[in-house]
Design a protein around this motif. Structure first.
Motif, PDB file in Angstrom:
ATOM      1  N   MET A  45      85.973  41.366-124.686  1.00 14.60           N
ATOM      2  CA  MET A  45      85.947  43.013-124.660  1.00 14.60           C
ATOM      3  C   MET A  45      87.388  43.573-125.197  1.00 14.60           C
TER       4      MET A  45
ATOM      5  N   LEU B 290      82.371  36.697-130.299  1.00 17.18           N
ATOM      6  CA  LEU B 290      82.419  38.397-130.587  1.00 17.18           C
ATOM      7  C   LEU B 290      83.726  38.777-130.295  1.00 17.18           C
ATOM      8  N   GLU B 291      84.428  39.238-131.158  1.00 16.01           N
ATOM      9  CA  GLU B 291      86.123  39.760-130.675  1.00 16.01           C
ATOM     10  C   GLU B 291      85.809  41.410-131.060  1.00 16.01           C
ATOM     11  N   VAL B 292      85.917  42.203-129.844  1.00 19.80           N
ATOM     12  CA  VAL B 292      86.017  43.465-130.004  1.00 19.80           C
ATOM     13  C   VAL B 292      87.227  44.078-129.836  1.00 19.80           C
TER      14      VAL B 292
ATOM     15  N   ILE C 250      81.832  37.389-125.160  1.00 15.49           N
ATOM     16  CA  ILE C 250      82.363  38.579-125.601  1.00 15.49           C
ATOM     17  C   ILE C 250      83.842  38.705-125.192  1.00 15.49           C
TER      18      ILE C 250
ATOM     19  N   THR D  26      78.580  38.098-121.388  1.00 15.26           N
ATOM     20  CA  THR D  26      77.524  38.162-122.472  1.00 15.26           C
ATOM     21  C   THR D  26      76.684  39.314-122.404  1.00 15.26           C
TER      22      THR D  26
ATOM     23  N   ALA E  78      77.402  43.303-123.740  1.00 17.19           N
ATOM     24  CA  ALA E  78      76.709  43.653-124.877  1.00 17.19           C
ATOM     25  C   ALA E  78      75.898  44.804-124.609  1.00 17.19           C
TER      26      ALA E  78
ATOM     27  N   ASP F  99      73.890  33.231-131.212  1.00 16.75           N
ATOM     28  CA  ASP F  99      75.401  33.216-130.728  1.00 16.75           C
ATOM     29  C   ASP F  99      75.291  32.425-129.290  1.00 16.75           C
TER      30      ASP F  99
ATOM     31  N   ARG G  96      71.984  40.937-128.783  1.00 17.57           N
ATOM     32  CA  ARG G  96      73.125  40.119-128.669  1.00 17.57           C
ATOM     33  C   ARG G  96      73.182  40.264-127.117  1.00 17.57           C
ATOM     34  N   GLY G  97      73.966  38.753-126.675  1.00 18.37           N
ATOM     35  CA  GLY G  97      74.275  38.758-125.322  1.00 18.37           C
ATOM     36  C   GLY G  97      73.092  37.777-124.485  1.00 18.37           C
TER      37      GLY G  97
END
Length: 576
Positions: free
Chosen positions: A91, A115-117, A89, A488, A492, A510, A500-501
């Motif tokens: 962040m 995942l792009e936050v 992830i 991860t 999450a 993922d 997730r994570g």
């Protein structure tokens, strides 16, 4: 044999985060979609890795077993000699623009990011007509239409376009402010603040994760603590959090941490510090007090966390080298003021000193020698890419301060710059903090096409691989299991993301397969656009997007929404 299905281990062994309870494995004769066999499973919980299999059906994990699963699958992948972990992830991602141009997200995907936050201060919604036009007018090499208005519409637009990684976003405090007040240094009236709170509530109901701020840049810096607390309080009613590039990471670092903690305490929301650092050599010694402040707040019961990138240089623009008063009202007013001789003289004088009420990254980097120019919009200025401000100043025969102002005027942008400000010793110490996750603070470009027209910070291509290669394998600054956990399951959980994570039954597929012995970042400031190596396979929502280190062409990415989203079964979590 340890096996998991449902949410538990057959032997009833709980992980460090107590995510699992006892249960049994699927029937051996069942035919599954995918089994990843024989890898070292580092499941994201922080527990010690074990050799086993991961079973996937559709977009979710069905089982995780220690040892060989008796199950069969239509497709089986041999991961022996590799680590199998949840997808990473990011962040702090600046991928909203790069994904609009190239939905693959190559630089991050090849490091295992799934995942792009987004949302550091600004977000892709809510927009008004003026803001939409500004987004078009300010585009440089990366060109795209702006065919959405709200943050929720942006999510829908990206899913329809097709993206490889998942995306999520905070709503930007600056975006909400500009939408209501414009870009001037003004305080909202009671009615205007109510409007801003309403925009936050709308974004939360569309799936925002909380409120993100960036308080060293105009106009975000004009927000008071009370204004921010009001916006964050609205997000807290929807289960959201606060995340901030604080007002200072150098001269007033400790005071900035205090402000973030105050906002968390008074709003009722958890809070995270963006890119935790001590900027400027004079402030490197503040790391002990910075850590102590966070840990005292955590001991009080406040959920305060942080994220960081794994480099000693930051990257932003020449706006961070100039006082915020000269930038009030937006870019064009800033540009106009920089052509006034009296204003230029004042700006040049203030650039040479530590910022008085503003964060002077030019000073923190030690001046022009520590400022590396990375990106221009004007083709005539691209020849300066990869040079320091000092070098360009010498070529042009003007002072560094005058040169910086001239470049902003001539380029029509804030100009992309890397500032060398941090201590390697502090970076190595911070990567091991148990409340630390990781963010690139960069886009997710490809090393091809339009992206080659400008340099970028090497963190865009190497932030996560560098953690695993340099800080885990080479330096032993933290363990593999801890690093994976904090890329991860930990973020999450902080974000409130559902399923997730973790590598666990019922969680989304993922998944990353990488070689812990070889994973390496290759990007440098001199040659930034080089992919990391060592990540072999990547799956997003159960679909393989990287196979053998190459992109498959698949775009299964989704917008992941926060707990306030009204699309959840039974509606969102917003109160009031």
């Amino acid at each position: 044999m340890r096996q998991t299905t449902g949410f538990g281990y057959c032997k009833g062994v709980a992980t460090a985060l107590l995510f699992f309870v006892a249960a049994c494995s699927p029937e051996a004769e069942e035919q599954h979609d995918l089994i990843i066999r024989g890898g070292l499973i580092v499941d994201g919980s922080g527990a010690e890795g074990f050799v086993g299999d991961v079973v996937v059906d559709g977009d979710k994990i069905t089982a995780v077993t220690e040892g060989r699963s008796p199950a069969k699958a239509a497709r089986e992948i041999d991961a022996s000699g590799h680590v199998v972990s949840p997808g990473f992830i990011n962040m702090l991602s600046w991928a909203p623009h790069t994904l609009l141009v190239d939905g693959r997200g190559m630089s991050d995907l090849l490091q295992g990011v799934t995942l792009e936050v987004m949302g550091e201060g600004t977000s892709m919604g809510p927009l008004n007509d003026t803001m939409k036009q500004d987004k078009i007018d300010q585009q440089g090499d990366l060109r795209f239409p702006v065919e959405w208005t709200t943050l929720g519409e942006y999510f829908d637009y990206m899913e329809a376009k097709g993206i490889s990684p998942n995306i999520a976003s905070f709503v930007g405090a600056e975006t909400v402010r500009v939408h209501t007040l414009g870009e001037d240094d003004v305080a909202p009236s009671e009615a205007e603040l109510a409007t801003m709170r309403g925009l936050v509530r709308q974004a939360m109901e569309e799936g925002a994760l909380g409120v993100g701020s960036s308080l060293i840049y105009a106009p975000g810096t004009f927000a008071s603590t009370a204004e921010l607390t009001a916006l964050v309080s609205e997000a807290a009613q929807c289960g959201g959090m606060y995340i901030s590039h604080m007002r200072s990471e150098g001269g007033r670092l400790l005071e900035a941490i205090d402000e973030l903690i105050t906002i968390a305490r008074e709003s009722g929301a958890p809070a995270e510090i963006y890119h935790f650092k001590q900027a400027g050599q004079a402030h490197w010694g503040k790391i002990d007090d910075a850590i102590a402040r966070v840990e005292a707040a955590r001991a009080e019961g406040l959920r305060i966390t942080a994220d960081m990138y794994t480099f000693t240089a930051g990257a932003t623009g020449l706006d961070a080298a100039m006082p915020t008063w000269v930038q009030a009202g937006g870019f064009e007013k800033w540009r106009e003021r920089l052509q006034d001789p009296e204003i230029r003289a004042r700006v040049a004088s203030e650039m040479k000193a530590p910022g008085d009420g503003w964060e002077n990254l030019y000073n923190a980097a030690g001046g022009a020698e520590g400022a590396l120019l990375m990106g221009f919009k004007n083709p005539d200025l691209k020849k300066y890419t990869g040079m320091t401000l000092a070098e360009v100043s010498a070529l042009r025969g003007t002072s560094p301060e005058e040169t910086a102002m001239d470049l902003v005027v001539e380029d029509g942008t804030r100009v992309s710059v890397a500032y060398f400000m941090m201590s390697e010793e502090n970076v190595a110490r911070a990567v091991a903090l148990p409340w630390m996750s990781f963010g690139s603070d960069a886009g997710a470009p490809a090393a091809e096409g339009v992206f080659l027209k400008s340099n970028t910070h090497p963190r865009a291509y190497g932030n996560f691989a560098r953690l695993l290669g340099r800080y885990v394998r080479e330096m032993g600054a933290t363990t593999l299991e801890s690093a994976v956990h904090r890329m991860t399951a930990f973020p999450a959980s902080n974000l409130g993301l559902k399923e997730r994570g973790l590598l666990a039954p019922g969680y989304f597929g993922d998944i990353v397969v990488f070689d812990a012995d070889t994973v390496t970042d290759h990007a440098t400031f001199e040659n930034s656009q080089q992919y990391a190596t060592g990540v072999r396979d990547v799956f997003v929502n159960g679909v393989q997007v990287v196979a053998g280190g190459s992109h498959t062409g698949a775009t299964p990415g989704r917008a992941l929404r926060g707990s306030g989203w009204t699309g959840w079964p039974g509606g969102g979590a917003c109160k009031g």
